[in-house]
Enzyme design. Structure first.
Site, PDB file in Angstrom:
ATOM      1  N   ASP A   1       0.851  -1.194   0.000  1.00 15.46           N
ATOM      2  CA  ASP A   1       0.000   0.000   0.000  1.00 15.46           C
ATOM      3  C   ASP A   1       0.891   1.249   0.000  1.00 15.46           C
ATOM      4  OD1 ASP A   1      -3.218   0.521   0.943  1.00 15.46           O
ATOM      5  OD2 ASP A   1      -1.824   2.208   1.113  1.00 15.46           O
ATOM      6  N   ILE A   2       0.501   2.242  -0.759  1.00 16.16           N
ATOM      7  CA  ILE A   2       1.290   3.466  -0.899  1.00 16.16           C
ATOM      8  C   ILE A   2       1.262   4.300   0.389  1.00 16.16           C
ATOM      9  CG2 ILE A   2      -0.501   5.050  -1.770  1.00 16.16           C
ATOM     10  CD1 ILE A   2       1.490   5.755  -4.030  1.00 16.16           C
TER      11      ILE A   2
ATOM     12  N   GLU B   1     -12.485   3.151  -1.246  1.00 21.80           N
ATOM     13  CA  GLU B   1     -12.043   4.301  -2.046  1.00 21.80           C
ATOM     14  C   GLU B   1     -11.733   3.914  -3.485  1.00 21.80           C
ATOM     15  OE1 GLU B   1      -8.744   5.843   0.165  1.00 21.80           O
ATOM     16  OE2 GLU B   1     -10.031   6.527   1.802  1.00 21.80           O
ATOM     17  N   VAL B   2     -11.144   2.744  -3.681  1.00 21.44           N
ATOM     18  CA  VAL B   2     -10.760   2.334  -5.040  1.00 21.44           C
ATOM     19  C   VAL B   2     -11.753   1.270  -5.520  1.00 21.44           C
ATOM     20  CG1 VAL B   2      -8.957   1.318  -6.465  1.00 21.44           C
ATOM     21  CG2 VAL B   2      -8.334   2.846  -4.576  1.00 21.44           C
TER      22      VAL B   2
ATOM     23  N   HIS C   1      -7.002  -5.893   1.974  1.00 20.96           N
ATOM     24  CA  HIS C   1      -5.844  -5.365   2.695  1.00 20.96           C
ATOM     25  C   HIS C   1      -5.294  -6.475   3.596  1.00 20.96           C
ATOM     26  CE1 HIS C   1      -6.779  -0.915   2.197  1.00 20.96           C
ATOM     27  NE2 HIS C   1      -7.939  -1.461   1.882  1.00 20.96           N
TER      28      HIS C   1
ATOM     29  N   HIS D   1     -10.411  -5.421  -3.596  1.00 17.54           N
ATOM     30  CA  HIS D   1      -9.089  -5.669  -3.021  1.00 17.54           C
ATOM     31  C   HIS D   1      -9.208  -6.056  -1.570  1.00 17.54           C
ATOM     32  CE1 HIS D   1     -10.056  -1.393  -2.570  1.00 17.54           C
ATOM     33  NE2 HIS D   1      -9.378  -1.428  -1.422  1.00 17.54           N
TER      34      HIS D   1
ATOM     35  N   ASN E   1     -12.764  -3.388   2.419  1.00 14.25           N
ATOM     36  CA  ASN E   1     -13.741  -2.305   2.476  1.00 14.25           C
ATOM     37  C   ASN E   1     -14.672  -2.439   1.276  1.00 14.25           C
ATOM     38  OD1 ASN E   1     -12.566  -1.105   4.781  1.00 14.25           O
ATOM     39  ND2 ASN E   1     -11.016  -0.113   3.516  1.00 14.25           N
TER      40      ASN E   1
END
Ligand code: AMP
Length: 123
Positions: free
Chosen positions: A33-34, A99-100, A106, A104, A91
């Site tokens: 993760d960025i 958000e994206v 995490h 995905h 999420n």
């Protein structure tokens, strides 16, 4: 919700945006993760075009679902956190604060993570 091919994870999968890759196979790509929220914070994304967990669980073929979740487990082992433990989180949608809009998971690890959530109002 229709899948938006311009989302950042689609661009990472196409090689248009760089990532720090941890693991990749035919089903999934895992990368750091960025904006890490734990000592280890890695995202695992399926290679198919799925907006969310809701979309993935309803529309993905069984081999894609199995392949994806095997890739999550393999990613944790490659990160050497399987034994010490980790938290996986997906999420989903507005209340999930996604958000994206590409499904995905995490993986959080590398330290004791504490309780799951702060309590929110029940209904
Ligand atoms: P979510 O709220 O579950 O949709 O989380 C999206 C996650 O993607 C956040 O933790 C972001 O820090 C992460 N993220 C956004 N852009 C990138 C990127 N280019 N590379 C890696 N992680 C990213």
């Amino acid at each position: 919700m229709a899948y938006d091919r311009s989302n950042v994870f689609a661009r990472i999968l196409r090689g248009e945006v760089p990532c720090k890759r941890v693991f990749e196979d035919e089903y999934a790509l895992a990368f750091h993760d960025i904006n890490p929220l734990a000592p280890v914070h890695v995202l695992v994304v399926p290679k198919g075009e799925y907006v969310s967990m809701d979309d993935f669980s309803a529309a993905a073929p069984p081999e894609a679902v199995a392949g994806f979740f095997r890739a999550v487990g393999e990613t944790a082992r490659r990160l050497d956190v399987a034994e010490s433990g980790y938290r996986m989180l997906a999420n989903t949608g507005a209340h999930g604060n996604q958000e994206v809009p590409h499904f995905h998971v995490h993986i959080f690890a590398g330290a004791p993570l504490g309780p799951m959530l702060k309590k929110v109002a029940t209904r």
